[in-house]
Design a protein around this motif. Structure first.
Motif: not given
Length: 379
Positions: A233, A235, A237, A255, A271, A273, A281, A283, A308, A321, A371
């Protein structure tokens, strides 16, 4: 297929029916507990194929991309709302899972009693059939127009532009009770020819005359082979909170995925985010062995929380998700005490989500690098 988008007139020089390349196919399932469930199969000509269940909240069951399955289908199978069970494990007995199961509208999480009223696990909305359903294929500069009340996909004869064909499925689900709530969930699912995206526009309307709590969770479920021990994953966070002791034990590997295990017990993580200055946002679950990924784009101003669900069990091998506006502990849980949204009489709230299939290492790297560069996807 040639990726070049051409006008409808030019396209008809090559084919007798555009369904040769893309389209919407309505049908009714037969046999077992799926008997009578109306559905649409959608193909967009780029290898993206998925099924929308008219009698299950216009949710999405199967989804594949270029022949690779992406969704998890549970052993319960697709179940008609005729067999809906409200007590005990009733939700789990007809939880086909699929790419999307909508949870809510007045409870998300385990069954509970609030104010003398009993609320079922994850609410009723996923077992409500759509009304005023339309399916349409639009080709050209103008947006598609749905055929309210119909079930046949139709072309707009006036479309002559060079824009890609747009496939739209729309409808409304009604969660209502005499002397009780009157909530409407309006949904539009849009997919364009040649794109690797599905746009899911959901609006919840309080058509009643009293204030109503609104709990809503979009339960996206990724399955094999996109999900395997090589998947992980992404994400963004700021904090990751385990729901319980079981999740706490897996916090270091939240993850990362593993091979199916016989003794695995579900782990749930909350999470917080990162988002851009507009609330956008994203994921994703990525599998570099397949050079594929599946991303969700949404807005934290609409869906403030992200849950999650990690279940690595044998036969129950799925990564959930779940963008949501609450926690999955039920409406009476202390964790939800100060976060439950409410809809005033006549108020409508919008929730927009984009599913994007990441195709190849370049698109995967671009998603991951955004990111690092603090640049988020836009809806």
């Amino acid at each position: 297929m040639n990726d070049k988008i051409i006008s409808k007139r030019e396209l008809l020089r090559y084919v007798g029916d555009c369904n040769q390349l893309f389209g919407i196919r309505p049908y009714t399932m037969t046999g077992g507990r799926a008997n009578g469930v109306r559905a649409f199969d959608v193909r967009n000509g780029s290898g993206l194929e998925f099924t929308v269940l008219q009698d299950r909240c216009l949710d999405i069951s199967a989804l594949s991309f270029k022949g690779v399955n992406c969704s998890y289908l549970s052993k319960a199978g697709i179940v008609s709302p005729y067999y809906y069970e409200k007590d005990g494990n009733g939700f789990l007995r007809n939880f086909y899972s699929g790419m999307l199961t909508t949870c809510g509208l007045r409870n998300v999480g385990p069954p509970c009693v609030d104010g003398g009223e009993t609320f079922t696990q994850h609410g009723r909305i996923s077992n409500i059939a759509a009304e005023n359903v339309g399916a349409c294929i639009g080709m050209g500069a103008n947006p598609p127009v749905t055929d309210a009340g119909g079930t046949e996909a139709k072309y707009k004869d006036s479309d002559t532009g060079d824009n890609p064909a747009t496939m739209t499925i729309s409808g409304t689900m009604r969660e209502a009770c005499v002397f009780g709530e009157n909530l409407l969930l309006h949904r539009n699912i849009i997919c364009r020819q040649g794109e690797n995206r599905i746009l899911i526009y959901t609006a919840v309307e309080n058509a009643g005359f009293r204030r109503e709590a609104l709990m809503l969770l979009f339960h996206f479920n990724i399955g094999y082979p996109l999900l395997d021990e090589n998947a992980y994953l992404v994400v963004p966070s700021t904090t990751t909170t385990p729901r319980d002791a079981e999740a706490e034990a897996g916090i270091e590997t939240w993850n990362r995925c593993r091979k199916p295990a016989s003794d695995y017990r579900e782990q749930v993580f909350y999470h917080d985010l990162k988002a851009d200055n507009k609330g956008n946002t994203s994921v994703a679950l990525i599998n570099k062995t397949l050079n594929m990924g599946l991303a969700l784009h949404f807005n934290r101003n609409q869906l403030s929380y992200f849950t999650q669900w990690k279940q690595m069990g044998e036969g129950e091998y799925v990564m959930g998700m779940e963008p949501c506006n609450c926690f999955v502990d039920g409406r009476t849980a202390p964790r939800n005490k100060n976060v439950i949204d409410c809809l005033e009489p006549g108020e409508t709230r919008n929730f927009d989500i984009v599913i994007e299939l990441l195709d190849g290492i370049d698109e995967i790297r671009h998603f991951e690098n955004q990111w690092k560069n603090n640049e988020l996807s836009k809806l």
